[in-house]
Design a protein around this motif. Structure first.
Motif, PDB file in Angstrom:
ATOM      1  N   PHE A  39      51.138 -39.712  36.495  1.00 15.49           N
ATOM      2  CA  PHE A  39      50.567 -40.802  35.714  1.00 15.49           C
ATOM      3  C   PHE A  39      51.682 -41.774  35.381  1.00 15.49           C
ATOM      4  N   LEU A  40      51.364 -43.063  35.459  1.00 21.67           N
ATOM      5  CA  LEU A  40      52.369 -44.106  35.243  1.00 21.67           C
ATOM      6  C   LEU A  40      51.907 -45.040  34.137  1.00 21.67           C
ATOM      7  N   VAL A  41      52.792 -45.291  33.176  1.00 20.02           N
ATOM      8  CA  VAL A  41      52.550 -46.289  32.137  1.00 20.02           C
ATOM      9  C   VAL A  41      53.395 -47.516  32.460  1.00 20.02           C
ATOM     10  N   VAL A  42      52.729 -48.654  32.626  1.00 16.01           N
ATOM     11  CA  VAL A  42      53.422 -49.911  32.900  1.00 16.01           C
ATOM     12  C   VAL A  42      53.420 -50.726  31.621  1.00 16.01           C
ATOM     13  N   VAL A  75      50.111 -45.633  22.701  1.00 12.94           N
ATOM     14  CA  VAL A  75      50.269 -45.506  24.154  1.00 12.94           C
ATOM     15  C   VAL A  75      49.825 -44.125  24.607  1.00 12.94           C
ATOM     16  N   GLU A  76      50.179 -43.108  23.834  1.00 13.98           N
ATOM     17  CA  GLU A  76      49.770 -41.738  24.162  1.00 13.98           C
ATOM     18  C   GLU A  76      48.241 -41.605  24.152  1.00 13.98           C
ATOM     19  N   GLN A  77      47.616 -42.170  23.157  1.00 20.73           N
ATOM     20  CA  GLN A  77      46.158 -42.100  23.064  1.00 20.73           C
ATOM     21  C   GLN A  77      45.497 -42.874  24.200  1.00 20.73           C
ATOM     22  N   ALA A  78      46.017 -44.055  24.494  1.00 18.77           N
ATOM     23  CA  ALA A  78      45.447 -44.867  25.564  1.00 18.77           C
ATOM     24  C   ALA A  78      45.625 -44.198  26.921  1.00 18.77           C
ATOM     25  N   ALA A  79      46.773 -43.580  27.139  1.00 20.84           N
ATOM     26  CA  ALA A  79      47.020 -42.882  28.399  1.00 20.84           C
ATOM     27  C   ALA A  79      46.055 -41.709  28.567  1.00 20.84           C
ATOM     28  N   VAL A  89      47.167 -44.922  36.357  1.00 13.12           N
ATOM     29  CA  VAL A  89      48.059 -45.973  35.874  1.00 13.12           C
ATOM     30  C   VAL A  89      47.450 -46.598  34.622  1.00 13.12           C
ATOM     31  N   LEU A  90      48.269 -46.773  33.601  1.00 18.10           N
ATOM     32  CA  LEU A  90      47.882 -47.545  32.427  1.00 18.10           C
ATOM     33  C   LEU A  90      48.769 -48.783  32.410  1.00 18.10           C
ATOM     34  N   ARG A  91      48.173 -49.940  32.648  1.00 19.83           N
ATOM     35  CA  ARG A  91      48.952 -51.186  32.661  1.00 19.83           C
ATOM     36  C   ARG A  91      48.685 -51.940  31.363  1.00 19.83           C
TER      37      ARG A  91
END
Length: 215
Positions: A39-42, A75-79, A89-91
């Motif tokens: 999983f990638l956070v942008v 960010v953790e919750q959104a991911a 991916v979470l952009r």
């Protein structure tokens, strides 16, 4: 608390069904992402130009007197929400910081995306028993390097404030650094890869020791 609202899987599925013509079945939504899948956070200041399927929009952060709405927590919750939609991916495209008067929360808006192959974009890999290292995960150059391969990993701690519950959580993560790890073209690649996996596994032992609350 309502940390985020996702205009996502259900709306997308209904829209796809309504638009289907000519007897064609609409594309199925992906299954939720398994824990071991990459999983990638942008972040909002980072570019991401890969071709991807958009699964939904996620808004994280509440107004007013909410306590657990720092940036990392959101960010953790959104991911996690994106993973449930099947995104890898979470952009993040918008980040609003707290203001001095009034709203004391961070707010983010992000797209939940799905790319066919995340490998070219992965920068790091979290240790998981079902996610073994692959040769393609080693992305550093090999010119002038002394060994057949080398694994670069580090331990990272994440701090999460749960003010409403009166607790603070610390999570220890064992992280493989793709761009600092290299792998030469060798004839005994399977053996070398198993050796490098062992290095990563040893790091996980130390991560668990560090995270143990009984000692």
């Amino acid at each position: 608390m309502k940390p985020f609202v996702a205009c996502a899987a259900l709306c997308w599925g209904l829209f796809a069904s309504a638009m289907g013509t000519g007897g064609q079945r609409p594309a199925l939504l992906p299954l939720p992402l398994a824990a071991h899948e990459g999983f990638l956070v942008v972040k909002e200041n980072e570019a991401f130009l890969a071709s991807a399927q958009e699964l939904g929009t996620i808004r994280a952060g509440d107004a007013g007197d909410e306590l657990d709405c720092d940036y990392l927590t959101l960010v953790e919750q959104a991911a996690e929400q994106a993973r449930r939609l099947g995104a890898n991916v979470l952009r993040i495209y918008e980040h609003r910081r707290p203001v001095l008067w009034g709203n004391n929360c961070h707010h983010i808006q992000a797209k939940a995306l799905r790319v066919i192959d995340l490998t070219p974009y992965e920068k790091e890999i979290l240790w998981h028993p079902e996610r073994h290292l692959r040769q393609v995960d080693f992305k550093a150059h090999t010119v002038g390097r002394p060994f057949d391969a080398a694994t670069s990993s580090f331990l990272r701690y994440r701090y999460f404030n749960r003010a409403r519950e009166g607790v603070a959580l610390v999570r220890i993560e064992n992280v493989f650094d793709c761009h600092r790890s290299y792998f030469k073209d060798v004839s005994n690649a399977a053996y070398v890869l198993a050796h490098e996996q062992a290095h990563f596994d040893i790091s996980e032992i130390h991560a668990r020791r560090l995270g143990c609350t009984d000692n």
